[in-house]
Design a protein around this motif. Structure first.
Motif, PDB file in Angstrom:
ATOM      1  N   ASP A  90      43.227  39.823  34.597  1.00  0.00           N
ATOM      2  CA  ASP A  90      45.472  40.320  34.097  1.00  0.00           C
ATOM      3  C   ASP A  90      46.518  39.482  35.120  1.00  0.00           C
ATOM      4  N   GLN A  91      46.759  38.890  35.391  1.00  0.00           N
ATOM      5  CA  GLN A  91      47.834  38.117  35.967  1.00  0.00           C
ATOM      6  C   GLN A  91      48.392  38.789  36.783  1.00  0.00           C
ATOM      7  N   VAL A  92      47.708  39.399  38.026  1.00  0.00           N
ATOM      8  CA  VAL A  92      48.071  40.144  38.693  1.00  0.00           C
ATOM      9  C   VAL A  92      47.989  39.693  40.412  1.00  0.00           C
ATOM     10  N   ALA A  93      49.500  39.837  40.516  1.00  0.00           N
ATOM     11  CA  ALA A  93      49.001  38.918  42.524  1.00  0.00           C
ATOM     12  C   ALA A  93      48.911  40.112  43.406  1.00  0.00           C
ATOM     13  N   LEU A  94      48.528  39.980  44.211  1.00  0.00           N
ATOM     14  CA  LEU A  94      47.989  40.820  45.495  1.00  0.00           C
ATOM     15  C   LEU A  94      48.539  40.787  46.674  1.00  0.00           C
ATOM     16  N   ARG A  95      49.532  41.179  47.341  1.00  0.00           N
ATOM     17  CA  ARG A  95      50.018  40.869  48.684  1.00  0.00           C
ATOM     18  C   ARG A  95      49.652  42.128  49.405  1.00  0.00           C
ATOM     19  N   ILE A  96      49.148  41.419  51.244  1.00  0.00           N
ATOM     20  CA  ILE A  96      49.005  42.385  52.146  1.00  0.00           C
ATOM     21  C   ILE A  96      49.891  42.262  53.097  1.00  0.00           C
ATOM     22  N   HIS A  97      49.976  42.905  53.300  1.00  0.00           N
ATOM     23  CA  HIS A  97      51.378  43.309  54.290  1.00  0.00           C
ATOM     24  C   HIS A  97      50.896  43.669  56.195  1.00  0.00           C
ATOM     25  N   ASP A  98      50.187  43.622  55.901  1.00  0.00           N
ATOM     26  CA  ASP A  98      48.914  43.881  57.505  1.00  0.00           C
ATOM     27  C   ASP A  98      48.058  43.487  57.988  1.00  0.00           C
ATOM     28  N   GLY A  99      47.539  42.722  58.695  1.00  0.00           N
ATOM     29  CA  GLY A  99      45.766  42.541  59.839  1.00  0.00           C
ATOM     30  C   GLY A  99      45.694  40.981  58.739  1.00  0.00           C
ATOM     31  N   ALA A 100      44.481  41.110  59.199  1.00  0.00           N
ATOM     32  CA  ALA A 100      43.976  39.645  59.114  1.00  0.00           C
ATOM     33  C   ALA A 100      44.168  38.940  57.455  1.00  0.00           C
ATOM     34  N   PHE A 101      44.060  39.910  56.376  1.00  0.00           N
ATOM     35  CA  PHE A 101      44.141  38.882  55.389  1.00  0.00           C
ATOM     36  C   PHE A 101      45.515  38.546  54.994  1.00  0.00           C
ATOM     37  N   SER A 102      46.802  39.660  55.830  1.00  0.00           N
ATOM     38  CA  SER A 102      48.329  38.983  55.481  1.00  0.00           C
ATOM     39  C   SER A 102      48.200  37.725  55.354  1.00  0.00           C
ATOM     40  N   ALA A 103      48.097  36.141  55.596  1.00  0.00           N
ATOM     41  CA  ALA A 103      48.309  35.586  56.358  1.00  0.00           C
ATOM     42  C   ALA A 103      48.367  34.680  54.768  1.00  0.00           C
ATOM     43  N   MET A 104      46.754  35.039  53.670  1.00  0.00           N
ATOM     44  CA  MET A 104      46.315  34.362  52.941  1.00  0.00           C
ATOM     45  C   MET A 104      47.011  34.775  52.104  1.00  0.00           C
ATOM     46  N   ASP A 105      46.379  32.953  50.938  1.00  0.00           N
ATOM     47  CA  ASP A 105      46.936  33.689  49.557  1.00  0.00           C
ATOM     48  C   ASP A 105      45.441  33.579  48.722  1.00  0.00           C
ATOM     49  N   LEU A 106      45.032  35.028  48.934  1.00  0.00           N
ATOM     50  CA  LEU A 106      43.804  35.744  48.196  1.00  0.00           C
ATOM     51  C   LEU A 106      43.756  35.211  46.365  1.00  0.00           C
ATOM     52  N   THR A 107      44.343  34.850  46.102  1.00  0.00           N
ATOM     53  CA  THR A 107      44.496  34.352  44.384  1.00  0.00           C
ATOM     54  C   THR A 107      45.106  33.271  44.509  1.00  0.00           C
ATOM     55  N   ALA A 108      44.326  32.077  45.239  1.00  0.00           N
ATOM     56  CA  ALA A 108      44.788  30.752  44.734  1.00  0.00           C
ATOM     57  C   ALA A 108      43.193  30.212  43.992  1.00  0.00           C
ATOM     58  N   ARG A 109      43.362  29.619  42.571  1.00  0.00           N
ATOM     59  CA  ARG A 109      42.129  29.197  42.175  1.00  0.00           C
ATOM     60  C   ARG A 109      42.471  27.783  42.062  1.00  0.00           C
ATOM     61  N   HIS A 110      40.764  27.515  41.674  1.00  0.00           N
ATOM     62  CA  HIS A 110      40.697  26.081  41.574  1.00  0.00           C
ATOM     63  C   HIS A 110      41.846  25.737  40.197  1.00  0.00           C
ATOM     64  N   PRO A 111      42.273  24.463  40.216  1.00  0.00           N
ATOM     65  CA  PRO A 111      43.126  24.055  38.816  1.00  0.00           C
ATOM     66  C   PRO A 111      42.665  23.448  37.925  1.00  0.00           C
TER      67      PRO A 111
END
Length: 309
Positions: A90-111
């Motif tokens: 759906d081309q929607v980004a995800l932003r996590i603001h606390d915890g272990a995942f907060s520093a990761m770009d979980l939507t990164a895909r192979h070009p």
């Protein structure tokens, strides 16, 4: 591009206070909030939860989903990967603001392949497995603690309520001047159990006429500035005008929101008043105003329905 906030608690004894604090500190501009009914289990797949389903229906390409921490949205590894696939579709980004995942770009895909990067997938699986291990250990420790308490003669769970055959004596003792605390100690129950029995005798009790509807309590909602500007220039009833005049302005970047305290019925009336922002026959709506009304409508929809109007 809208900022969509998702909140959830697992039991009806929990609150979203911590999530609210984390998300407030993040300074999210004009958030559109989707909050599950208290007690929505983490075992239920996120894609099957009512409010997350509404969020996905509402979302448009370029929008961002905000959560305080990953485990408010998902628990198991499979859930995480399923949600990331849907958000990517759906081309929607995800932003996590606390915890272990907060520093990761979980939507990164192979070009070239468009698949989730292998490093991201590995980190998601590893951190999710670590989270599951932590919860399993907590359950084991809780179980061991309960067994140890039972061995000492202590019982877990809520303290008992006042038996029906003792309610009259409790009420009489309270009227004779015995305190709630001493009655709780005497009957080995919580103070809340005593308050339940003597609720209509408490000083703050307000009698309600038989058959009269329960009065609505004011609810605070953030009204987008474009909606507030339109309503201020509209001919309103005094009961509708007062909450606007008493609202608190919250600056957000170039714009603002108005924090309005009003009963659910008044919020719904104000929402109906700004219907023209969606466009009228023969005229086209201004996209920014239509979006602002849509955000306010989403917040008002969380208030449910009442018998009043």
């Amino acid at each position: 591009m809208a900022n969509l906030v998702y909140k959830r608690v697992s039991t009806d004894q929990q609150s979203t206070d911590r999530q609210n604090l984390v998300l407030a500190e993040a300074g999210i501009e004009d958030p559109v909030v989707f909050e599950e009914t208290a007690g929505t289990s983490s075992r239920l797949h996120p894609l099957e939860r009512p409010k997350f389903g509404e969020l996905l229906t509402y979302a448009r390409p370029g929008d961002t989903v905000h959560i305080s921490e990953m485990f408010r949205l998902v628990r198991g590894t499979g859930h995480i990967l399923d949600v990331l696939d849907v958000l990517h579709r759906d081309q929607v980004a995800l932003r996590i603001h606390d915890g272990a995942f907060s520093a990761m770009d979980l939507t990164a895909r192979h070009p070239r392949t468009g698949e989730l990067l292998s490093t991201v997938k590995f980190m998601v699986q590893t951190l999710a497995a670590a989270g599951e291990l932590q919860r399993d250990l907590q359950r084991e420790l809780t179980y061991d603690g309960l067994r140890a308490a039972e061995a000492k003669g202590n019982k877990g769970g809520r303290r008992p309520a006042i038996p029906a055959d003792k309610t009259d004596s409790v009420r009489t003792a309270y009227l004779d001047g015995q305190s709630i605390a001493s009655l709780a100690r005497e009957h080995d129950v919580s103070r809340g159990a005593i308050r339940t029995v003597v609720a209509d005798l408490l000083p703050e009790h307000t009698p309600v006429a038989p058959g009269a509807p329960t009065p609505e309590l004011p609810v605070v909602l953030d009204m987008p500035g474009k909606v507030a500007d339109f309503l201020r220039a509209t001919d309103l009833e005094p009961a509708e005008r007062a909450p606007l005049d008493q609202g608190v302005t919250v600056r957000r970047g170039q714009g603002y929101t108005l924090r309005v305290s009003a009963t659910p019925a008044v919020h719904r009336q104000l929402l109906a008043r700004c219907q023209p922002l969606d466009g009228t026959p023969g005229t086209s709506a201004v996209p920014a105003q239509r979006k602002a009304r849509r955000e306010y409508a989403s917040r008002v929809s969380t208030l449910g329905t009442t018998t009043g109007s």
